[in-house]
Enzyme design. Structure first.
Site, PDB file in Angstrom:
ATOM      1  N   HIS A 173      -1.060   2.147   3.568  1.00 15.75           N
ATOM      2  CA  HIS A 173      -0.141   0.689   3.557  1.00 15.75           C
ATOM      3  C   HIS A 173       1.253   0.941   3.471  1.00 15.75           C
ATOM      4  O   HIS A 173       2.047   0.236   4.160  1.00 15.75           O
ATOM      5  CB  HIS A 173      -0.520  -0.229   1.903  1.00 15.75           C
ATOM      6  CG  HIS A 173       0.458  -1.201   1.736  1.00 15.75           C
ATOM      7  ND1 HIS A 173      -0.048  -2.353   1.981  1.00 15.75           N
ATOM      8  CD2 HIS A 173       1.580  -1.273   1.299  1.00 15.75           C
ATOM      9  CE1 HIS A 173       0.880  -3.241   1.533  1.00 15.75           C
ATOM     10  NE2 HIS A 173       1.941  -2.631   1.207  1.00 15.75           N
ATOM     11  N   GLU A 174       1.899   2.032   2.837  1.00 16.83           N
ATOM     12  CA  GLU A 174       3.139   2.321   2.803  1.00 16.83           C
ATOM     13  C   GLU A 174       3.716   2.567   4.025  1.00 16.83           C
ATOM     14  O   GLU A 174       4.819   2.518   4.558  1.00 16.83           O
ATOM     15  CB  GLU A 174       3.394   3.073   1.583  1.00 16.83           C
ATOM     16  CG  GLU A 174       3.431   2.423   0.147  1.00 16.83           C
ATOM     17  CD  GLU A 174       3.963   1.252  -0.066  1.00 16.83           C
ATOM     18  OE1 GLU A 174       5.138   1.067   0.654  1.00 16.83           O
ATOM     19  OE2 GLU A 174       3.673   0.298  -0.969  1.00 16.83           O
ATOM     20  N   HIS A 186       4.741   0.162   6.662  1.00 15.19           N
ATOM     21  CA  HIS A 186       6.245  -0.091   6.388  1.00 15.19           C
ATOM     22  C   HIS A 186       7.075   0.871   7.365  1.00 15.19           C
ATOM     23  O   HIS A 186       8.045   0.611   7.994  1.00 15.19           O
ATOM     24  CB  HIS A 186       6.706  -0.164   5.089  1.00 15.19           C
ATOM     25  CG  HIS A 186       6.021  -1.213   4.097  1.00 15.19           C
ATOM     26  ND1 HIS A 186       6.116  -2.918   4.609  1.00 15.19           N
ATOM     27  CD2 HIS A 186       5.444  -1.572   3.027  1.00 15.19           C
ATOM     28  CE1 HIS A 186       5.837  -3.458   3.625  1.00 15.19           C
ATOM     29  NE2 HIS A 186       5.322  -2.920   2.706  1.00 15.19           N
TER      30      HIS A 186
END
Length: 733
Positions: free
Chosen positions: A514-515, A518
């Site tokens: 997920h990170e 970004h």
């Protein structure tokens, strides 16, 4: 020609020069003072690593040279410089144009941006009491500077003049967006207020900046203060050996040698609540977590939260908005509170019903085991794990040997390479802000260098909780060269114990993906203006690329590349993958409900139509009673530790995760149909989503990629919140 606003000393020198020679001594004294000031300024610049150009590779900040005493002088210099730059733009005698006003503002404040970026990034990842004092001191000063800019009548007149002639200007799409955003920022910043109201707004902004910093400080102190100390090994029954070993290390670090310590940090709390047989100890740790900021002590956040909500309402009202949520959402994809509630109310009933079913299943197990108690919040994780084992023959501990931290990171690198040809090479010659950091140079397809990626994985008391992405430098081209980004991910995984690798649960591994979603958006950014690049997006859209990234981790092709047993090297068995996939919708009633309860609590605080301060506990209880939240579930974030909305940037925006989930689920439909590594789909996603940042309205960019607006049913299907009949009807609409 720019007309600078003269400083008092410079003005005095100029006036003195117009006087007869009788003032020569005064003139000479002022000239000498001016020279001394110039020398002092020059000295500050030359001797401060925050104000000098880094000679490290890629211009990475030279962290080892930065000392605590450098921050305040750097802020002083940068704030003064930015003020002068803004004064020059406002006082320009030339007719206002896009270049000498809008673009000039965008280019101003680069030194201040550099200083604040480094300071606040380090304050989040490796803070000290001294840094927290500086944050308190600088927050109102930066707020005041922001007001100085947006309440500058002469500057706004120039911005407005350009904005009103936009139809006659030949501008690129990103320039049109910058112009519209600049004008709107002034209006939303109070430029149209009368003078008394401008004074009120400054006061409100100053108070809010101070209270937000204090909220975050209190939460960090509360989180670090709690510890569950265990000195009887029998009380560890049920816990995996690696969790026990980590607790022993934590105990030693906290001066409890020979014992075991568990904290409210998630890598410690979650396994304990999942596996520990001792119900009373689970209760103690759970309540330690959910009572943070609500202990009626020096770190209590209830009053702060209520004050912040009151001040935000007053600010919104002053600016002409019904509520603070109306003010915030004007700049979001959702646009209005009504639209937010419209989405949440579509999902909430099904999620709550599913959560109630899950609670009933757990209560049956309790009864079958001879228990005579009602399921409580501190029981949920424990009994959910029992059901997972029974229903899916899946123990979360079974998956951990296949998800070592290093291997999972390589898995995400593999995914990026397969999708976009992006590769990562570790560098040991680049400065680090902490020894835990791993640093990689990133190369695009064809071998060109596109930026630096840093990974900071381990929990420590100097780091705030959670997981996030940030940048030490954003990609931009506005000064004539393509500046390469310096991106970093921060997570809070347990530290390695001895020679054993850090092993992750499936959910922890998913968070890494997920990170990184970004991060890859920051790295692949291809914009011109700094304010539009990377993740410069509305809150309810910015989580979309990170959520899409999680999907690849569930794919057998990706798992086969990195999910290998840390001892034997055996690839995760297909049977175990199938169990993971089968269990993918398990406990989604709980997961969706606890999240949405927090999102609705956020909206409740920020749709207040009164400045009257609330009793935070009573307010929260009433909000949860109104939506029918069952007592076995606590909102993911209660008021006292809801840092996303009270000290972060998510006020009226925590719903954004599920709003972004709509785009994510809709996007994954395309990859699922065309192939998870289909190059046309991947390149379209990169071009229209990852590279574009905030250069245009995100919905326009999404439509270019997808060819249509996103649909809601893929999200509801993914979470198991629709029956087969409901799903069929949704697809046919």
């Amino acid at each position: 020609m720019n007309k600078a606003i003269l400083s008092p000393i410079a003005l005095a020198v100029m006036l003195a020069a117009c006087q007869p020679d009788t003032n020569s001594q005064v003139n000479e004294a002022l000239t000498q003072q001016q020279k001394r000031n110039q020398e002092k300024t020059k000295s500050v610049q030359q001797n401060n690593p925050l104000l000098t150009e880094s000679n490290a590779p890629f211009g990475v900040p030279q962290f080892e040279k930065i000392k605590i005493e450098h921050y305040e002088p750097a802020f002083d210099f940068a704030i003064a410089q930015n003020k002068q730059q803004i004064s020059d733009i406002a006082a320009n005698s030339e007719i206002a144009s896009f270049e000498n006003t809008i673009e000039a503002m965008e280019k101003s404040g680069q030194t201040l941006s550099h200083v604040t970026t480094i300071f606040y990034a380090l304050n989040g990842t490796d803070t000290t009491p001294e840094m927290q004092k500086i944050a308190k001191k600088m927050s109102p000063r930066l707020s005041a500077l922001n007001d100085d800019i947006y309440l500058n009548a002469a500057l706004f007149a120039r911005v407005k003049a350009v904005y009103e002639q936009q139809e006659q200007l030949t501008l690129r799409a990103d320039q049109k967006t910058l112009l519209a955003d600049s004008y709107q920022s002034f209006v939303r910043g109070g430029a149209n207020l009368n003078d008394p109201d401008k004074v009120k707004l400054r006061d409100l902004n100053g108070q809010l900046s101070k209270l937000s910093v204090q909220f975050g400080e209190n939460l960090l102190a509360e989180t670090n203060a709690f510890e569950l100390v265990i000195d009887n090994k029998e009380d560890l029954a049920g816990l995996p050996e690696d969790i026990i070993a980590a607790a022993a290390v934590t105990a030693t670090e906290r001066d409890h040698d020979g014992k075991w310590v568990f904290t409210t940090h998630r890598p410690s709390k979650n396994p304990f609540l999942t596996y520990a047989h001792n119900r009373e100890l689970r209760k103690a740790l759970y309540e330690g977590y959910i009572q943070r900021g609500d202990n009626d002590n020096a770190n209590d956040n209830k009053k702060l939260a209520s004050e912040i909500a009151s001040l935000r309402y007053q600010k919104a009202k002053l600016l002409g908005y019904k509520t603070y949520a109306d003010f915030v959402l004007e700049k979001a994809m959702a646009k209005t509170p009504e639209n937010v509630y419209g989405l949440l109310n579509q999902v909430w009933p099904a999620a709550l019903a599913q959560a109630k079913n899950e609670a009933a299943d757990m209560q049956k197990i309790i009864k079958a085991e001879g228990g005579d108690f009602t399921l409580a919040g501190y029981d949920w994780w424990y009994y959910a794990e029992k059901i997972r084992k029974a229903r899916y023959d899946l123990d979360a501990a079974q998956t951990k040997p296949y998800f070592s931290l290093d291997a999972t990171r390589e898995g995400v690198f593999y995914t990026a390479e397969k999708l976009w040809g992006v590769t990562f090479q570790e560098r040991q010659d680049i400065p680090k802000y902490h020894p835990d950091v791993r640093t990689f140079e990133v190369f695009d397809k064809g071998g060109s260098s596109i930026g630096i990626y840093m990974a900071d994985y381990y929990v420590r008391e100097s780091k705030r909780g959670g997981a996030w992405m940030n940048s030490y430098r954003k990609q931009q081209k506005m000064f004539g060269e393509n500046v390469k980004p310096i991106i970093f991910n921060v997570l809070n995984y347990p530290r390695p114990v001895g020679d054993a690798p850090v092993l992750l649960t499936f959910n922890q591994a998913s968070t890494l993906f997920h990170e990184f979603g970004h991060a890859i958006q920051g790295l692949l950014s291809d914009g011109y203006y700094q304010s539009q690049t990377g993740t410069s997006l509305p809150r309810d859209y910015v989580e979309y690329p990170s959520q899409v990234m999680e999907n690849w981790m569930m794919e057998p092709e990706v798992l086969a590349q990195f999910a290998k047993h840390y001892k034997t090297g055996e690839v995760i068995p297909q049977a175990l993958i199938e169990k993971i996939q089968a269990a993918g919708k398990f406990n989604q009633g709980f997961a969706t409900t606890e999240y949405m309860a927090a999102a609705l609590l956020d909206m409740k605080w920020h749709t207040l139509e009164t400045a009257t301060e609330q009793d935070a506990d009573a307010f929260e209880k009433a909000a949860m009673d109104e939506i029918g939240l069952i007592p076995q579930i606590t909102p993911r974030y209660r008021t006292g530790y809801f840092s996303h909305i009270f000290s972060g940037g998510y006020a009226s925006g925590y719903y954004g995760y599920i709003w972004s989930n709509i785009y994510d689920a809709d996007t994954w439909q395309v990859f699922s149909q065309n192939g998870i590594f289909d190059q046309d789909t991947a390149n379209g996603y990169r071009k229209h989503v990852l590279e574009t940042g905030g250069t245009e309205d995100p919905m326009i960019m999404y439509r270019r990629f997808r060819g249509q607006d996103p649909q809601v049913w893929p999200l509801l299907e993914r979470r198991g919140l629709l029956t087969k009949e409901e799903l069929k009807a949704a697809k046919n609409q």
